[in-house]
Design a protein around this motif. Structure first.
Motif, PDB file in Angstrom:
ATOM      1  N   ALA A 183       1.317  11.839  50.562  1.00  0.00           N
ATOM      2  CA  ALA A 183       2.438  11.716  51.495  1.00  0.00           C
ATOM      3  C   ALA A 183       2.719  10.252  51.773  1.00  0.00           C
ATOM      4  CB  ALA A 183       2.118  12.441  52.798  1.00  0.00           C
ATOM      5  N   ARG A 184       3.938   9.980  52.214  1.00  0.00           N
ATOM      6  CA  ARG A 184       4.328   8.628  52.627  1.00  0.00           C
ATOM      7  C   ARG A 184       3.967   8.481  54.099  1.00  0.00           C
ATOM      8  NH1 ARG A 184       9.965   5.911  50.718  1.00  0.00           N
ATOM      9  NH2 ARG A 184       9.263   7.095  48.894  1.00  0.00           N
ATOM     10  N   LEU A 185       2.875   7.791  54.393  1.00  0.00           N
ATOM     11  CA  LEU A 185       2.330   7.733  55.747  1.00  0.00           C
ATOM     12  C   LEU A 185       2.705   6.452  56.486  1.00  0.00           C
ATOM     13  CD1 LEU A 185      -1.369   8.993  55.640  1.00  0.00           C
ATOM     14  CD2 LEU A 185       0.746  10.318  55.836  1.00  0.00           C
ATOM     15  N   HIS A 186       2.903   6.605  57.806  1.00  0.00           N
ATOM     16  CA  HIS A 186       2.944   5.435  58.682  1.00  0.00           C
ATOM     17  C   HIS A 186       1.560   4.814  58.756  1.00  0.00           C
ATOM     18  CE1 HIS A 186       2.554   3.310  62.543  1.00  0.00           C
ATOM     19  NE2 HIS A 186       3.829   3.015  62.395  1.00  0.00           N
ATOM     20  N   GLY A 187       0.540   5.647  58.935  1.00  0.00           N
ATOM     21  CA  GLY A 187      -0.837   5.204  58.857  1.00  0.00           C
ATOM     22  C   GLY A 187      -1.483   4.790  60.158  1.00  0.00           C
ATOM     23  N   THR A 215      -3.169  13.176  58.362  1.00  0.00           N
ATOM     24  CA  THR A 215      -3.700  11.969  59.002  1.00  0.00           C
ATOM     25  C   THR A 215      -2.747  11.451  60.068  1.00  0.00           C
ATOM     26  OG1 THR A 215      -4.932  11.380  57.002  1.00  0.00           O
ATOM     27  CG2 THR A 215      -4.515   9.626  58.587  1.00  0.00           C
ATOM     28  N   ASP A 216      -1.458  11.375  59.764  1.00  0.00           N
ATOM     29  CA  ASP A 216      -0.487  10.951  60.779  1.00  0.00           C
ATOM     30  C   ASP A 216      -0.458  11.936  61.947  1.00  0.00           C
ATOM     31  OD1 ASP A 216       0.417   8.542  59.774  1.00  0.00           O
ATOM     32  OD2 ASP A 216       2.333   9.312  59.035  1.00  0.00           O
ATOM     33  N   LEU A 217      -0.521  13.229  61.660  1.00  0.00           N
ATOM     34  CA  LEU A 217      -0.482  14.229  62.731  1.00  0.00           C
ATOM     35  C   LEU A 217      -1.726  14.121  63.613  1.00  0.00           C
ATOM     36  CD1 LEU A 217       0.907  17.357  60.843  1.00  0.00           C
ATOM     37  CD2 LEU A 217       2.149  15.514  61.991  1.00  0.00           C
ATOM     38  N   ALA A 218      -2.862  13.840  63.012  1.00  0.00           N
ATOM     39  CA  ALA A 218      -4.093  13.671  63.790  1.00  0.00           C
ATOM     40  C   ALA A 218      -4.027  12.429  64.657  1.00  0.00           C
ATOM     41  CB  ALA A 218      -5.294  13.596  62.853  1.00  0.00           C
ATOM     42  N   MET A 219      -3.424  11.367  64.128  1.00  0.00           N
ATOM     43  CA  MET A 219      -3.309  10.130  64.901  1.00  0.00           C
ATOM     44  C   MET A 219      -2.396  10.324  66.100  1.00  0.00           C
ATOM     45  SD  MET A 219      -4.650   7.141  64.665  1.00  0.00           S
ATOM     46  CE  MET A 219      -4.472   5.499  65.345  1.00  0.00           C
ATOM     47  N   LEU A 220      -1.329  11.101  65.935  1.00  0.00           N
ATOM     48  CA  LEU A 220      -0.448  11.388  67.072  1.00  0.00           C
ATOM     49  C   LEU A 220      -1.213  12.050  68.215  1.00  0.00           C
ATOM     50  CD1 LEU A 220       2.694  12.803  65.218  1.00  0.00           C
ATOM     51  CD2 LEU A 220       2.608  10.678  66.534  1.00  0.00           C
ATOM     52  N   GLN A 221      -2.245  12.792  67.872  1.00  0.00           N
ATOM     53  CA  GLN A 221      -2.994  13.555  68.869  1.00  0.00           C
ATOM     54  C   GLN A 221      -4.150  12.779  69.490  1.00  0.00           C
ATOM     55  OE1 GLN A 221      -3.618  17.849  67.528  1.00  0.00           O
ATOM     56  NE2 GLN A 221      -2.754  16.961  65.646  1.00  0.00           N
ATOM     57  N   ARG A 253      -8.872  20.579  61.160  1.00  0.00           N
ATOM     58  CA  ARG A 253      -9.228  19.357  60.425  1.00  0.00           C
ATOM     59  C   ARG A 253      -8.809  18.084  61.157  1.00  0.00           C
ATOM     60  NH1 ARG A 253      -7.644  22.930  56.225  1.00  0.00           N
ATOM     61  NH2 ARG A 253      -5.498  22.139  56.198  1.00  0.00           N
ATOM     62  N   VAL A 254      -8.289  18.227  62.359  1.00  0.00           N
ATOM     63  CA  VAL A 254      -7.816  17.053  63.089  1.00  0.00           C
ATOM     64  C   VAL A 254      -8.925  16.021  63.261  1.00  0.00           C
ATOM     65  CG1 VAL A 254      -7.047  16.248  65.362  1.00  0.00           C
ATOM     66  CG2 VAL A 254      -5.879  18.166  64.261  1.00  0.00           C
ATOM     67  N   GLN A 255     -10.111  16.449  63.654  1.00  0.00           N
ATOM     68  CA  GLN A 255     -11.179  15.475  63.894  1.00  0.00           C
ATOM     69  C   GLN A 255     -11.636  14.785  62.609  1.00  0.00           C
ATOM     70  OE1 GLN A 255     -13.710  18.121  66.410  1.00  0.00           O
ATOM     71  NE2 GLN A 255     -13.583  16.455  67.883  1.00  0.00           N
ATOM     72  N   LEU A 256     -11.548  15.487  61.488  1.00  0.00           N
ATOM     73  CA  LEU A 256     -11.864  14.849  60.218  1.00  0.00           C
ATOM     74  C   LEU A 256     -10.904  13.678  59.973  1.00  0.00           C
ATOM     75  CD1 LEU A 256     -13.469  14.985  57.494  1.00  0.00           C
ATOM     76  CD2 LEU A 256     -11.584  16.396  56.630  1.00  0.00           C
TER      77      LEU A 256
END
Length: 286
Positions: A183-187, A215-221, A253-256
Motif C-alpha cells: 500500500a501507499r502509506l503515510h507511515g 499500519t496506517d490504521l493502527a497508527m491512527l488508533q 492485528r493492531v498491536q502488531l
C-alpha cells in the motif's frame, strides 16, 4: 542559515516576516506567496524524504497535503494550512480518501517514494526504506529489530525481554494475516499529523513508504485521533466498495502494527514507551 535566508534563497522573493512555530518549524510571510511553513531538516535526507513523500501522497488528490514550493538539503518550504476543528463529514471523507490512497499501491514493501532516500526519518528517529519481497520480512528486519537493538543498547530491555520481540519476528508470517499488495502509506499517521483544516483532513509530516495498509490504521488508533470511529467506518465501507475489503482479524492485528511506532518512541524517549511496546509484543503472540 536562518529561515529567512533559506526562504529568500529558495523562492527568490523577499520575506516580510518570520516567527517560530515549534522546534525547527517557522511561519514565514513571503512577498506574493502568503504564509508559508519553513522547516529545517532533522538530519541527512530528511527534507528530500518529506518532499518526496508529500508529492507521492498528493499525486492523485485522494487526501489533501501541503504543496511543497521548494527544498534543499537543509530546508523545505511548503504552504501553511491554518488548523480548524474536527468535523464528522471531514472524518468520513478522510476515511474514504485514505482507502483510495492506500490502494494506489507502491512498487514494493519498504520502497521509498519516487525520488525519496532509502535512509529517511520518522519524526526524529532514523528509518530505513529498503524494498523487500514481502511484508513480514520487511517489518521484522527494518521496523522492529533495529529499534529493539537500540533499546537494548540503552538498557531498556534485557535479553529475555528482547527475545519476546524476536519471537514475534520469527512468527511474523503467521501473525501478519493474509498477504496483500503493498500500500501507499503515510507511515506516521498519528493524531498530530492528521491535520483538520478547511473542512477536510490534511496529512502532514509523512514517513511515506510502501507498506501494509493496516499500519496506517493502527497508527491512527495509537494516540487518540478525533472522530476515529467515523474515519475507520468510512474506510471499511470504501475499501469494500473498491473490492479490497480489510481482511478478517485486522482489528486483532493492531498491536502488531503498533510495535514499530512504540519501539521508535522507546528508542528516542524511553520509559513508558518501552513497557508499552513490550506489552504489545506479548499481546501479538497470544
Amino acid at each position: 542559515m536562518s529561515a529567512r535566508e533559506a526562504v529568500e534563497r529558495l523562492l527568490g522573493v523577499p520575506v516580510t516576516g518570520v516567527r517560530r512555530s515549534s522546534g525547527a518549524v517557522f511561519l514565514v510571510t513571503a512577498e506574493g506567496r502568503g504564509v508559508l511553513v519553513a522547516k529545517e531538516g532533522i538530519g541527512p535526507g530528511a527534507t528530500d524524504a518529506e518532499a518526496a513523500g508529500l508529492r507521492w501522497l498528493g499525486e492523485h488528490g485522494d487526501v489533501p497535503v501541503p504543496h511543497v514550493h521548494a527544498h534543499d538539503d537543509e530546508w523545505i518550504v511548503m504552504d501553511y494550512v491554518a488548523p480548524t476543528y474536527p468535523e464528522e463529514g471531514a472524518a468520513e471523507a478522510f476515511g474514504r480518501g485514505l482507502a483510495r490512497l492506500h490502494l494506489r499501491g507502491a512498487p514494493a514493501y519498504g520502497s521509498p517514494p519516487p525520488g525519496g532516500p532509502v535512509d529517511a526519518w520518522m519524526g526524529i528517529a532514523p528509518m530505513r526504506n529498503e524494498a523487500s519481497a514481502d511484508w513480514p520480512s520487511f517489518y521484522a528486519a527494518h521496523r522492529v529489530l533495529p529499534y529493539v537493538r537500540m533499546c537494548v543498547d540503552q538498557g531498556l530491555y534485557d535479553g529475555e525481554q528482547a527475545a519476546v520481540f524476536e519471537r514475534v519476528c520469527d512468527r511474523m508470517p503467521s501473525l501478519a494475516g493474509p498477504a496483500e499488495p503493498p500500500a501507499r502509506l503515510h507511515g506516521d499517521a498519528w493524531s498530530g499529523n492528521v491535520h483538520w483544516a478547511r473542512g477536510a483532513v490534511w496529512l502532514i509530516d509523512p514517513a511515506a513508504h510502501g507498506g501494509h495498509r493496516e499500519t496506517d490504521l493502527a497508527m491512527l488508533q495509537l494516540f487518540g485521533t478525533p472522530l476515529l470511529g467515523h474515519i475507520l467506518g468510512a474506510y471499511e465501507e470504501a475499501a469494500k466498495d473498491m473490492d479490497a475489503p480489510l481482511t478478517d482479524g485486522w482489528r486483532e492485528r493492531v498491536q502488531l502494527h503498533q510495535l514499530f511506532p512504540l519501539l521508535m518512541h522507546a528508542a528516542v524517549f524511553g520509559g513508558g514507551y518501552a513497557r508499552q511496546a513490550l506489552r504489545a509484543a506479548e499481546a501479538a503472540l497470544r
